[in-house]
Each structure stands twice: as C-alpha cells, then as structure tokens.
Design a protein around this motif. Structure first.
Motif, PDB file in Angstrom:
ATOM      1  N   SER A 262       0.824  -1.200   0.000  1.00  0.00           N
ATOM      2  CA  SER A 262       0.000   0.000   0.000  1.00  0.00           C
ATOM      3  C   SER A 262       0.863   1.257   0.000  1.00  0.00           C
ATOM      4  CB  SER A 262      -0.924  -0.002   1.226  1.00  0.00           C
ATOM      5  OG  SER A 262      -1.619   1.214   1.327  1.00  0.00           O
TER       6      SER A 262
ATOM      7  N   ASN B  35       1.205   4.135  -2.965  1.00  0.00           N
ATOM      8  CA  ASN B  35       0.983   5.550  -2.665  1.00  0.00           C
ATOM      9  C   ASN B  35       2.162   6.410  -3.130  1.00  0.00           C
ATOM     10  OD1 ASN B  35      -1.488   6.537  -0.881  1.00  0.00           O
ATOM     11  ND2 ASN B  35      -1.076   4.407  -0.335  1.00  0.00           N
ATOM     12  N   GLU B  36       3.371   5.888  -2.960  1.00  0.00           N
ATOM     13  CA  GLU B  36       4.557   6.635  -3.394  1.00  0.00           C
ATOM     14  C   GLU B  36       4.648   6.704  -4.916  1.00  0.00           C
ATOM     15  OE1 GLU B  36       7.403   5.460   0.431  1.00  0.00           O
ATOM     16  OE2 GLU B  36       8.006   4.915  -1.613  1.00  0.00           O
TER      17      GLU B  36
ATOM     18  N   LEU C 215       2.077   6.117  -7.216  1.00  0.00           N
ATOM     19  CA  LEU C 215       0.910   6.652  -7.933  1.00  0.00           C
ATOM     20  C   LEU C 215       0.395   7.964  -7.364  1.00  0.00           C
ATOM     21  CD1 LEU C 215      -1.079   3.313  -8.422  1.00  0.00           C
ATOM     22  CD2 LEU C 215       0.504   4.412 -10.000  1.00  0.00           C
ATOM     23  N   MET C 216       0.442   8.082  -6.063  1.00  0.00           N
ATOM     24  CA  MET C 216      -0.140   9.259  -5.417  1.00  0.00           C
ATOM     25  C   MET C 216       0.894  10.315  -5.054  1.00  0.00           C
ATOM     26  SD  MET C 216      -3.181   8.101  -5.570  1.00  0.00           S
ATOM     27  CE  MET C 216      -4.062   9.411  -4.707  1.00  0.00           C
TER      28      MET C 216
ATOM     29  N   ALA D  70       3.153  10.141  -2.645  1.00  0.00           N
ATOM     30  CA  ALA D  70       3.405  10.225  -1.200  1.00  0.00           C
ATOM     31  C   ALA D  70       4.910  10.274  -0.945  1.00  0.00           C
ATOM     32  CB  ALA D  70       2.783   9.032  -0.489  1.00  0.00           C
TER      33      ALA D  70
END
Length: 373
Positions: A14, A18-19, A21-22, A24
């Motif tokens: 997860s 996040n790193e 695609l998002m 983060a």
C-alpha cells in the motif's frame, strides 16, 4: 505466512503504491548512503561483466566453452575428478604441424622444421593452460566469491532495509490509527537495517587493496605466460635459422633422370621392372624400344645433417659473381658469405672459404645483418 506477516506485506504494498501513484513522500536516505549504494551497484554490474569477459578472453570459442562446461559438470556428477582442458588454438595448430612433419619423415628438412614448430606451439598451448589455471585461481574465483557472498549479503540488507522503510512510512502516514509503540518499533528496525547495510557497503568500498591485489595477480599471470611464450618462440626462431643456414650450405644437387625399362613376355601377363641410371625412359613397342623423355620435377632426396648456425652476420648469394678487379670476392649462386663490413650502399666486404674481398650488395640476400654502428 502468518496473518500478521501477510498484513505487513499488504501495508508495504500500500505504501509503495501511494509513493508511485499518489506521490506520497517516503523517508529519504542521506547523501552519503545514496553515494555508497550507487557505487555498490556499479561494482555489482562490473563483476558480472568482468567475469564474463575474462572467461571469454581466456577461452574465446563459445562452442568449446559450452562443451567444456557440460563435460566438467558431468564429471562432477559421476564423481570423477578429471577435468577436460580447453582446446588451445596453439595446440591445435601444433598437432597439425607435428602430424605432417612425422608424415614427411626425418629425411625432410621441411618435415623436421614442421615437427619442431609443432612441438614449440604445443609448449605454448601448455603455457596458456597454466595461464587459465592461474587466472581462475587468483582472479576469477576471488571475484566470484565476492559476488556470491559480500555483494549478495549487501543486496539482501538493502532489500530488507527498503521493506522496513515502507513499513515505517505506512505506519507513520497512519499516525493516530496505529499505536505509537508500533511506529517507534518500526523506526528502530529501520535504523538498525540502515546501519547494517551502510556498514556492509562501507567495508566493501574500503577493500581497494584486495581488489588491486587480484588485478595485479591477473597481470602477473599474463606476464608469466608471455615470458614463457617468448622464451619458447625465441628458441624456435634460432632453430629455424640454423636449419635455414644448414639448407643453404648444402652442396647443390642436380636432377638426374632414370631409364625405366619394362620387359614383358609375349605368351603371358607377367611383367618385370628394373631401374638403370639414364636420361631417358624406354618402354617396349613390339620387338623395338620407343624412347620417351623423362618427366621433370621428380623428387630427389638431398637432405643431410649440418651443425652450421647463424651466429654471425652473413648473406646468401642470389647470383654468381666473377670479379673484374683485384680485391673483389668471387662466389657462386647459393654460397653463404660471412659479412665483415658494408663499404657503402652498393658494396659489402665479406669472407668465403678463407678468401675475402668486396662484392655487390645487389647480388646477395642478407640472412643476419651487420650490427648497427
């Protein structure tokens, strides 16, 4: 895998998504760590390619390499200690020359020379086999061990470090939903892994002395091989020069045709042969003999041993020279003349059979040149 372990893997996945695609933010390593990590990656790529290129340098034929590897593997499986050697190119050529030198026989100067060259090339092949063994023992095996042990351990530590970083960043991102104790525990594990990986990379990058020693061992093995090859070929060159001088000093043999007389019986198929020195060959034609010209170019054996060695400046006469002035040296085609001096660009001074004098440069072929002034 336990439930807690599976949950941890899901948390890491997860955080990675996040790193990626998002966008983060994850925990960043310090600059020194990143520099060491990049250097270790370079060393890992270097070892993989260097080992492959070194083996290719020692054993350039890929088909023979593959066959050799397969045969040695089968020997190990069967419990046999014997290994098959790589067919060195010098040895292959040497075997060919030795075979045909023996076919021509000891009476042939060319055959004897072929045998000598073949034996010398086989010695060069043995020296190259020694090179293969030395390079494998002092260069390839240590680098292979480095790749399979230290670098493998560093790679494992870095993978473990990345996993613990993802676990820590996931729990930190979910602060408030994850107990503070778990976040602190994840942080402690991350720092411990970072220190282990950093120490392993530092030790590898500080081992320049070991790597230089292995590189020096490779160069030493190459130097030993070329020294041995030079010594072998130098002796071979001297032997061939001696054979050349011996062949040049042999008395000239001229072809003498033989008469070939065939005697037959009119009432049978029995035929008898005998030889008699002559200039022509005859065969029966009824009760008369027809004279046939002998075929030129028949081989005549004219080999003899000689102990003459090219140990001083000399030349061989390409043409006969008959002096027209006093102080000039006469000689016949094929004579070997000892050089004593070069008067100018057109005249040599030399000695032959106790006589000495001048002769034209254009009449001779230099075998061993005069030393430079």
């Amino acid at each position: 895998m336990s439930v807690s372990g599976m949950k941890k893997q899901l948390h890491k996945a997860s955080q990675l998504l996040n790193e990626r695609l998002m966008g983060a933010e994850g925990t960043k390593m310090d600059e020194d760590f990143l520099k060491m990590e990049k250097s270790v990656e370079v060393i890992q790529c270097l070892l993989v390619e260097l080992l492959s290129k070194t083996i290719e340098f020692l054993q350039p034929n890929p088909a023979d390499r593959a066959k050799l590897s397969m045969l040695n593997t089968m020997s190990r499986i069967r419990g046999q200690g014997r290994t098959v050697g790589y067919p060195q190119t010098e040895g292959v050529l040497g075997d060919c020359m030795s075979h045909y030198g023996q076919e021509l026989g000891p009476a042939s100067e060319f055959g004897g020379a072929l045998t000598g060259v073949g034996e010398a090339l086989q010695q060069v092949a043995q020296a190259r086999d020694t090179l293969d063994v030395n390079v494998k023992r002092t260069f390839i095996d240590p680098l292979q061990e480095l790749h399979n042990s230290e670098l493998k351990e560093i790679k494992f530590q870095l993978k473990k470090l990345n996993g613990r970083r993802l676990d820590f960043d996931y729990k930190r991102r979910r602060r408030g939903k994850v107990p503070t104790e778990e976040i602190q525990q994840a942080w402690d594990k991350f720092i411990t892994s970072k220190e282990l990986a950093e120490r392993s990379m530092f030790m590898l990058l500080q081992s320049d002395v070991d790597q230089l020693g292995r590189l020096a061992a490779l160069v030493t093995a190459l130097l030993d091989f070329h020294r041995n090859a030079h010594r072998i070929l130098l002796g071979l060159h001297g032997n061939l020069q001696a054979r050349l001088t011996a062949a040049s000093n042999k008395p000239e043999r001229r072809f003498r045709a033989k008469k070939f007389r065939v005697r037959s019986e009119h009432n049978g198929s029995i035929m008898g042969f005998y030889h008699k020195p002559s200039v022509t060959a005859t065969v029966p034609s009824g009760d008369q003999f027809t004279v046939l010209p002998s075929r030129p170019g028949s081989p005549i054996s004219c080999y003899a041993d000689s102990k003459l060695v090219l140990d001083q400046p000399c030349c061989r006469a390409m043409y006969s020279f008959h002096p027209s002035h006093e102080g000039e040296l006469s000689f016949n085609e094929g004579d070997v003349i000892v050089l004593t001096n070069q008067v100018d660009s057109n005249w040599y001074e030399g000695a032959l059979g106790g006589r000495s004098g001048l002769f034209p440069v254009s009449y001779v072929n230099v075998l061993v040149p005069l030393p430079l002034p």
